[in-house]
Structures are given as structure tokens and as C-alpha cells.
Design a protein around this motif. Sequence first.
Motif, PDB file in Angstrom:
ATOM      1  N   THR A 176      13.088  -3.171   0.674  1.00 36.49           N
ATOM      2  CA  THR A 176      12.497  -1.840   0.844  1.00 36.49           C
ATOM      3  C   THR A 176      11.188  -1.795   0.057  1.00 36.49           C
ATOM      4  OG1 THR A 176      14.641  -0.766   1.099  1.00 36.49           O
ATOM      5  CG2 THR A 176      12.780   0.633   0.496  1.00 36.49           C
ATOM      6  N   LEU A 177      10.094  -1.482   0.763  1.00 39.26           N
ATOM      7  CA  LEU A 177       8.775  -1.381   0.154  1.00 39.26           C
ATOM      8  C   LEU A 177       8.448   0.095  -0.056  1.00 39.26           C
ATOM      9  CD1 LEU A 177       6.608  -3.542  -0.594  1.00 39.26           C
ATOM     10  CD2 LEU A 177       5.398  -2.864   1.478  1.00 39.26           C
ATOM     11  N   LYS A 178       8.150   0.460  -1.311  1.00 37.90           N
ATOM     12  CA  LYS A 178       7.866   1.852  -1.643  1.00 37.90           C
ATOM     13  C   LYS A 178       6.407   1.983  -2.073  1.00 37.90           C
ATOM     14  CE  LYS A 178       9.310   5.584  -4.794  1.00 37.90           C
ATOM     15  NZ  LYS A 178      10.225   5.950  -5.902  1.00 37.90           N
ATOM     16  N   VAL A 179       5.698   2.911  -1.420  1.00 39.94           N
ATOM     17  CA  VAL A 179       4.288   3.154  -1.690  1.00 39.94           C
ATOM     18  C   VAL A 179       4.142   4.578  -2.218  1.00 39.94           C
ATOM     19  CG1 VAL A 179       1.961   3.217  -0.724  1.00 39.94           C
ATOM     20  CG2 VAL A 179       3.627   1.570   0.157  1.00 39.94           C
ATOM     21  N   SER A 180       3.629   4.729  -3.457  1.00 42.66           N
ATOM     22  CA  SER A 180       3.515   6.060  -4.051  1.00 42.66           C
ATOM     23  C   SER A 180       2.212   6.186  -4.823  1.00 42.66           C
ATOM     24  CB  SER A 180       4.702   6.334  -4.986  1.00 42.66           C
ATOM     25  OG  SER A 180       4.713   5.427  -6.063  1.00 42.66           O
ATOM     26  N   PHE A 181       1.672   7.402  -4.814  1.00 38.18           N
ATOM     27  CA  PHE A 181       0.428   7.695  -5.517  1.00 38.18           C
ATOM     28  C   PHE A 181       0.366   9.182  -5.813  1.00 38.18           C
ATOM     29  CE2 PHE A 181      -4.417   7.770  -5.581  1.00 38.18           C
ATOM     30  CZ  PHE A 181      -4.485   7.128  -6.806  1.00 38.18           C
ATOM     31  N   LEU A 182      -0.125   9.479  -6.992  1.00 40.23           N
ATOM     32  CA  LEU A 182      -0.189  10.863  -7.438  1.00 40.23           C
ATOM     33  C   LEU A 182      -1.007  11.714  -6.465  1.00 40.23           C
ATOM     34  CD1 LEU A 182       0.651  12.664  -9.880  1.00 40.23           C
ATOM     35  CD2 LEU A 182      -1.602  12.215 -10.830  1.00 40.23           C
ATOM     36  N   GLY A 183      -0.397  12.799  -5.931  1.00 46.02           N
ATOM     37  CA  GLY A 183      -1.093  13.703  -5.026  1.00 46.02           C
ATOM     38  C   GLY A 183      -0.942  13.338  -3.563  1.00 46.02           C
ATOM     39  N   PHE A 184      -0.151  12.273  -3.249  1.00 43.67           N
ATOM     40  CA  PHE A 184       0.055  11.857  -1.870  1.00 43.67           C
ATOM     41  C   PHE A 184       1.542  11.690  -1.593  1.00 43.67           C
ATOM     42  CE2 PHE A 184      -4.235  10.616  -2.889  1.00 43.67           C
ATOM     43  CZ  PHE A 184      -4.947  10.839  -1.711  1.00 43.67           C
ATOM     44  N   LYS A 185       1.908  11.783  -0.324  1.00 42.57           N
ATOM     45  CA  LYS A 185       3.292  11.622   0.069  1.00 42.57           C
ATOM     46  C   LYS A 185       3.723  10.175  -0.093  1.00 42.57           C
ATOM     47  CE  LYS A 185       3.358  15.417   3.426  1.00 42.57           C
ATOM     48  NZ  LYS A 185       3.580  15.784   4.849  1.00 42.57           N
ATOM     49  N   THR A 186       4.937   9.997  -0.619  1.00 42.54           N
ATOM     50  CA  THR A 186       5.489   8.661  -0.818  1.00 42.54           C
ATOM     51  C   THR A 186       5.991   8.094   0.506  1.00 42.54           C
ATOM     52  OG1 THR A 186       6.116   9.156  -3.093  1.00 42.54           O
ATOM     53  CG2 THR A 186       7.260   7.333  -2.016  1.00 42.54           C
ATOM     54  N   ILE A 187       5.765   6.779   0.725  1.00 41.11           N
ATOM     55  CA  ILE A 187       6.220   6.093   1.936  1.00 41.11           C
ATOM     56  C   ILE A 187       7.205   5.003   1.544  1.00 41.11           C
ATOM     57  CG2 ILE A 187       5.522   4.613   3.858  1.00 41.11           C
ATOM     58  CD1 ILE A 187       2.860   6.011   3.909  1.00 41.11           C
ATOM     59  N   GLN A 188       8.329   4.912   2.270  1.00 44.73           N
ATOM     60  CA  GLN A 188       9.284   3.819   2.116  1.00 44.73           C
ATOM     61  C   GLN A 188       9.435   3.100   3.443  1.00 44.73           C
ATOM     62  OE1 GLN A 188      12.994   4.984   0.383  1.00 44.73           O
ATOM     63  NE2 GLN A 188      12.104   5.421  -1.616  1.00 44.73           N
ATOM     64  N   LYS A 189       9.331   1.780   3.428  1.00 43.00           N
ATOM     65  CA  LYS A 189       9.411   1.015   4.669  1.00 43.00           C
ATOM     66  C   LYS A 189      10.322  -0.188   4.479  1.00 43.00           C
ATOM     67  CE  LYS A 189       6.594  -1.190   8.252  1.00 43.00           C
ATOM     68  NZ  LYS A 189       7.169  -0.343   9.321  1.00 43.00           N
ATOM     69  N   GLU A 190      11.243  -0.360   5.433  1.00 45.03           N
ATOM     70  CA  GLU A 190      12.138  -1.514   5.416  1.00 45.03           C
ATOM     71  C   GLU A 190      11.427  -2.716   6.029  1.00 45.03           C
ATOM     72  OE1 GLU A 190      15.134  -1.482   4.034  1.00 45.03           O
ATOM     73  OE2 GLU A 190      14.933   0.654   3.530  1.00 45.03           O
ATOM     74  N   ILE A 191      11.506  -3.866   5.346  1.00 42.55           N
ATOM     75  CA  ILE A 191      10.893  -5.079   5.883  1.00 42.55           C
ATOM     76  C   ILE A 191      11.920  -6.207   5.882  1.00 42.55           C
ATOM     77  CG2 ILE A 191       8.588  -4.431   5.088  1.00 42.55           C
ATOM     78  CD1 ILE A 191       8.903  -6.413   2.787  1.00 42.55           C
ATOM     79  N   ASP A 192      11.756  -7.133   6.797  1.00 39.73           N
ATOM     80  CA  ASP A 192      12.594  -8.331   6.888  1.00 39.73           C
ATOM     81  C   ASP A 192      11.642  -9.516   6.954  1.00 39.73           C
ATOM     82  OD1 ASP A 192      14.470 -10.258   7.236  1.00 39.73           O
ATOM     83  OD2 ASP A 192      15.383  -9.396   9.039  1.00 39.73           O
ATOM     84  N   ILE A 193      11.590 -10.288   5.871  1.00 36.70           N
ATOM     85  CA  ILE A 193      10.582 -11.339   5.757  1.00 36.70           C
ATOM     86  C   ILE A 193      11.241 -12.712   5.669  1.00 36.70           C
ATOM     87  CG2 ILE A 193      10.426 -11.243   3.222  1.00 36.70           C
ATOM     88  CD1 ILE A 193       7.360 -11.529   3.577  1.00 36.70           C
ATOM     89  N   LYS A 194      10.609 -13.682   6.312  1.00 35.50           N
ATOM     90  CA  LYS A 194      11.113 -15.039   6.310  1.00 35.50           C
ATOM     91  C   LYS A 194      10.369 -15.876   5.272  1.00 35.50           C
ATOM     92  CE  LYS A 194      12.152 -14.809  11.247  1.00 35.50           C
ATOM     93  NZ  LYS A 194      11.883 -15.385  12.593  1.00 35.50           N
ATOM     94  N   LYS A 195      11.002 -16.947   4.831  1.00 37.80           N
ATOM     95  CA  LYS A 195      10.408 -17.821   3.815  1.00 37.80           C
ATOM     96  C   LYS A 195       9.094 -18.389   4.341  1.00 37.80           C
ATOM     97  CE  LYS A 195      11.342 -21.775   0.815  1.00 37.80           C
ATOM     98  NZ  LYS A 195      10.981 -21.045  -0.401  1.00 37.80           N
ATOM     99  N   GLY A 196       8.024 -18.264   3.536  1.00 41.16           N
ATOM    100  CA  GLY A 196       6.723 -18.771   3.920  1.00 41.16           C
ATOM    101  C   GLY A 196       5.915 -17.823   4.786  1.00 41.16           C
ATOM    102  N   GLU A 197       6.488 -16.674   5.141  1.00 42.90           N
ATOM    103  CA  GLU A 197       5.782 -15.741   6.019  1.00 42.90           C
ATOM    104  C   GLU A 197       4.708 -14.982   5.237  1.00 42.90           C
ATOM    105  OE1 GLU A 197       6.744 -12.049   9.144  1.00 42.90           O
ATOM    106  OE2 GLU A 197       8.354 -12.967   7.938  1.00 42.90           O
ATOM    107  N   GLN A 198       3.571 -14.731   5.901  1.00 43.98           N
ATOM    108  CA  GLN A 198       2.479 -13.944   5.347  1.00 43.98           C
ATOM    109  C   GLN A 198       2.436 -12.625   6.126  1.00 43.98           C
ATOM    110  OE1 GLN A 198       0.138 -15.459   2.908  1.00 43.98           O
ATOM    111  NE2 GLN A 198       1.759 -16.966   2.775  1.00 43.98           N
ATOM    112  N   LEU A 199       3.080 -11.588   5.569  1.00 45.48           N
ATOM    113  CA  LEU A 199       3.226 -10.317   6.273  1.00 45.48           C
ATOM    114  C   LEU A 199       2.120  -9.361   5.836  1.00 45.48           C
ATOM    115  CD1 LEU A 199       4.987  -8.605   8.190  1.00 45.48           C
ATOM    116  CD2 LEU A 199       6.290  -7.871   6.183  1.00 45.48           C
ATOM    117  N   THR A 200       1.440  -8.744   6.809  1.00 42.77           N
ATOM    118  CA  THR A 200       0.383  -7.769   6.524  1.00 42.77           C
ATOM    119  C   THR A 200       0.858  -6.378   6.916  1.00 42.77           C
ATOM    120  OG1 THR A 200      -1.360  -9.417   6.913  1.00 42.77           O
ATOM    121  CG2 THR A 200      -2.001  -7.095   6.993  1.00 42.77           C
TER     122      THR A 200
END
Length: 776
Positions: free
Chosen positions: A58-82
Motif C-alpha cells: 500500500t502506497l500512501k501519499v500525504s501532504f499538508l493542506g492536500f487530500k491523502t491518497i492510498q493506492k494498492e500496488i503489486d510489484i514484481k522483482k526487478g520491476e521499474q514501476l512509474t
Amino acid sequence: MNLFSQNFENTRVSGEILTVSGKALEGVNVILEGENRGVVTNSNGFYSINNISSGKHTLKVSFLGFKTIQKEIDIKKGEQLTLNFKLEDAPFEMGSVKLEGKSAIRKINEQSYAVTSVSAKEFYNTTSDAKQVLNRVPGVRILQDGGLGSDLDFSLNGFSGDQVKFFLNGIPMDNFGSSFNLASIPVNSIERIDVYKGVVPVWLGTDALGGAVNIITNQKIDFLDASYSVGSFNTHRASVNGSFVKKNGFTVRGNLNYNYSDNDYDVIADIRDYNGTVVEKGVEVRRFHDRYRSLTANFETGWVNTSFADQLLVGIIASGDDNQIQNGQTMNLPYGGVVRESSSFIPTLKYTKRDLFLEGLDVSLNSAYSIIEQKTIDTLTGKKFNWYGEVLTPAENEIPSETDAESGERRLLTFDNTEFSTQFNTSYLFNNQHSVVLNYSLQNFKRESGDEINPDRLRYQFSSKVNKNIAGFAYKFDYDKKWSTTLFGKAYFLKVESFNEDLEGTSTANKDNYGYGIASSYFILPTLQVKASFERAYRLPTPTEILGDGLNTQPNLALKPEESNNYNVGLNYNQTFNTIHQLGIEGNFIYRDSKNLIYETVQGIESTSRNLNKARTVGVEGSVNYSWKELFNIGANVTYQNITDQADKIYSEFSGYQENFLKGARVPNKPYLFGNATAGLRFKDVGVENSQLQFTYRYNYVEEFFFSWARFGSRDNKAIIPQQSSHDLELVYSFQQNKYNIGIECRNLTDAVLYDKFRLQKPGRAFYVKFRYAIN
């Protein structure tokens, strides 16, 4: 570049975080929940989390004054995810957001070294330059000969001049020329300035005796920043900065800067006749021969964030200046025709790559080739000037030039300086606890000189060369998140070839020295850090100190390298209360035991660099900063440094070794007690939506000090630079989310008489207005 923070696996998630309108957000917290790992976005809104285990997260993105975002990711070994994100405003959630990350500035300040990193952002709408930003750092004092374009003397915890080394994005600035210096680099082209006090990291590869300053220019992606300011003494400053990056990583970036000032401010001076006798004392006059103008272009192109390089950039720095010289090292004698010109052409190469060939192996290369031409034009004969600008009548058959009155010869002196400098760094991270770094630095300097009016002088038939080689190794051990220690060693090699008046030919000198040190830090509490460091350091003389500058600084071929044992102990406390109160406290104790310290002495209008056999510096510095929300901030810093001569014996060419009657005396011409204070208010949505009104007050204090040895003479006739206080005010109005900005400043509000070294008077009260347009 932090060479000890690389990762050793190739699986990662990265991207950029913007506002809904597309503006990059710096300082956003990106947390990988479950693994207690996270990063903070840089000034371009970019983040990257490396060494991720495969699977769901679970990737959580938060910053003062902005809405927090949570995103589920599934990553493989060696993967470069953008993954890119756009954050929406959440004005009613500000009190509930918890800050979990640290800014880039905070991370640098928490290194084991005694380092202070200063963001330049708060100065973008002011007419400040790199010099003025640095002058507000604890322990820093910049002495200037006069107004815009005049010579500078940088002091850090008692070390000054070239004892402190300067870098531009890691490239040494030793021989960039007078047209490209601290006073000519506009603040809008700077992202931050890192000030290392005492111990200097191996990766900078320098022979600094007491510290280093690394100026990091604006690294934003796709931006434009243009500004123009006008002010007192017919001062004009213009700056254009920008960059463009394509999706394949191809980038173009650069800046163009222009500076101009008549520097015709009022000073208090003595009026003298042709023979130097004072006929009027302490008269207020206006400087009449002090114009300065410079133009600098800095251009880079190449690739960033590609598979073959994190950064591969070739660039050109081209600059030139034209500087009328009003006086020598003192204000006893004004000049009316002396001019100094300089031009620089500097190709550069920068390359960095993480995980080169194998995971955890990082390399970087910074190279520059400087081609500098400096001219000293002193061709006006048969005339002297007083401070009224009047021409004085010489005695019969006496026709000296202004700066070479002793020989009576005119000068049209040219120095053609070239220097190749390169730094290569490689580091390897074995695991999360152990890492090493290797550095090699090379500087080859060559000077060809000539005088069009006196071409047959023997000294101009010989070239001068200064060759420096420095190698360094460091090992870093991170026991845990609380305790970190670095051990390092350095080797210094110097070779000088120069003209020797006594031999009427070339002489050669070689010096080899070896240094070492340790830097350690420990977090007593998550908000309280203690630091300690030691370094056995050496500083090799510069070409100017050895060879002179052809004008007011005379050569000294017998100069020895400086050496010093440097100790630093410090505390760093940062705490946030209820998300709206922020308090920062920093304190440092410094101890320097130095030998062969190079210092400047003045005789008449000329100066010479000499070695002081033994010197000791004991000092303390501290700072306190507090802010409430984004509305109010206040801060202050103070520095005390006692620099004393500690030699038992001194050598005289006339009497040999004799007792040193100055042992224990404070070294002259260096401030020993000084400080700064700042207070600011910021209001939002003033007049129109998305606007900001900012008011800032700045105070500067310097205690009185002597510019000659205090033990000589009576108190009534000693040369003293008096106690000084100055006050500055700034008012900045920004609208359309900082796209349009207007700044108004008043410097030296009370029109105080201010001095720096050798009682050279600085400008009085001055007003400036700045217009800035920025697209981020």
C-alpha cells in the motif's frame, strides 16, 4: 549528491506528484506502509523508493493542506514501476495531517558533519545574491571592500579566504574568474546552499582547511524564472533562468545574469594633498570612480534520468566584467583611472550514474576547463586624485602611475590563466550498514603574464604553474537509524613552478601532506541529535596568494601549506507541536589548532599573504528559529570566535628567531562577535485570491574589532572598526500563485556608517524594487 544513500536492489516505484493545476510539489510524503519506509519529493515533485520486496503493498501519499491518497500496488522483482499523482486541496484537513517525512534541507542538516543547508526560496523575490544568503548563516561573515562587484573575503568559524572552498554543483570555483563570484550569482538561479563547517566530506575532494560551500543551482524541470531589479546608486540587476526536459530525458537548462552599478555612494574620507598630507579630516564625499558591470551566461544540455546516466550534461559558463577601482586596500588614496577587466570561458562536464555495472555502485565525474583573462589597466600618469575627484598637481619631473607610485611606471598588465579541474567519485553500498567512497581530485593551473607598456620585464618571460592532486577514502558505518559514523583519510600533493626574483629564473617547490578524520552523530531523541567531528586538515596556497594579483596583492613564493586540527561538537533540535508550531535550535562548539595560517598584511595600499606560525580558534555559535503556521516566523543566530597567535618564537630576516611578543593576542582584522536576526509575517489572499503579502525585517550586528594588532600603540590611536548595527526591511507581494511578484527593499534603514576589513566603508541607506515572473 549523497554518496552514502544508494540502494542495492533494482526494484523500485517512482514518479512525480503535482497539484491539480500541474505545479510540482516538494516535500510530499510517500510512504510504503507495512515496511515503515518512505521518501519525500524533491523540488521537481519527483520521488523514488528503491529496494522494494516483490508482492502487494500500500502506497500512501500525504501532504499538508492536500487530500491523502492510498493506492494498492503489486510489484514484481526487478520491476521499474512509474506512478504519478495529482493532489487535491483539502483546506479543512490541515490540522489532522501528520508529517512523516523530512525535507531535503532537513536531511542535509542531520548529516554527521557540522553542516548547515539553506534554501534560497525565501529570497527569490528579493534582490539578494549568494553572498547575502550566506551572510545569514551562523558562523559565516563576509567582508566586502565596498559595493556591488567589489572584492569579498569569506570567513567561516575563523577561517577565511581560500581556507574555505567554494563549489558550484560540486565543481570547484577556485578559478572561475572575478566576473563569476558570490556577489554576481543571483538568488533566483540557486536551489540551496550547503555550508560544511570544519570537516569536509571526501566526495567534495578539496583541500579546504576549515569548511566548504556547495552552491546547488535550480534543478527544476520545465520552468521559467525572469526578474529585473533597480535601485540606489544606479544599480540594475537582471536574471533569466529556465529548463526544458523531454520525455526521453533530453534536457536544456541555463541562466543569464546582468549586474550594473555606479556605486557612487557617500563615504567619510580624509582629503590629502599630492604628498599625502591630510588637509581636511573626516569629510563626507561621494565615490566617483567605482562603476561595476558584469554579464554571465551558464548553459547546459544533455540527458537526465535515463538508462545510461542519471545525469550527463555538457555546459558552458561564459562571463565578463568591467570594474573601475576606486581605492587600494585602504581608503587613504583614491584612484581616478585604474580599471580591472576579466573574462571567463569555462566548458563543463557532469556525469552521475547509480548502480553502474552492479547494484550499489555509484559513480560521478565533474570536470571544468577554465580560460580566464584578467587585465589591470593603470596607464594614467602625471596625475593623482583626492576624494573630491580633483586632479592634484605633481612635483616637477614626477610622473608616477596611480598604483605603482614607487617605481613611477605605468601598467597595462594581463594575466592569461588556464585551469583544468576534475573530480571523480565512486561509492559502493555493501548493505544498509556499510559503505565506502573513493575520490580523486586534480587541479592544473597555469598563468602567462605580460605588460604591454613594460614588455621587457624579466618576470613576464616566465610562466607560472600550480598543480594540486588530492585523493580521499571514507568508510561509513550506520549502526542503526540513531547512530552513524564516518572515518576518512586524505592525501594532498602540491607542485609550484614560478618566477623567482632572487634567482632571476624559475624555481620549483613540492609539498606532500596527509590528513584524516572522523564524523559521528547520534539521535538521543527523534528530535534531538548530537554531532562530533575531528579532522587533521591541510590547505594548499592558491595561485593568487603565491603569485599575487598584479594590482594590490603582492606575491610570496615562500608560502607554506596551512595545517589544522579541527574539532566540532554540536546539538541539533527540531520539534513540531500540534502541527502548527515549529521550533529549531542548533548549537556548535569549535576548536581549531592551526599552523602556518595564511593571513593578509597591509602596507600602504598593498597587501601580502604571509604565514602565521601558530594560531588557535575557540568559538561557539548558536541559532534559534520559530514559526507559527505559515503566518509568522522569527529567528536569530550569534557567533563568538577568539582567534589568537600562539607562536613562541618568530623569525626575522634581520635578527633571526626572537621571542614573539604577540603570543596570545587576537589576530587583527577579523570580527570576533557578530549575529543576525530575522522576523517575518505572511498573509494570504490579500486583495485577490491566490495572492500573498510578506513582510520581513532583518538585523545585523558586529562588535567592534581592531584591524591592526591590539597590543601596539595606545587605545586612542589604535585602528578600530567600530561596533555596527544595520536594519533591512523587505515587502513582497505575489499573486496568481507566485506567478507575478513585486518586491520592495530598504537596506541599512538608519543609514549607519558600516565598515568591513581595513575600515573600507560600505554603502549607506539604499532602496530597491524587484519585478519577477515565474512559471513552475
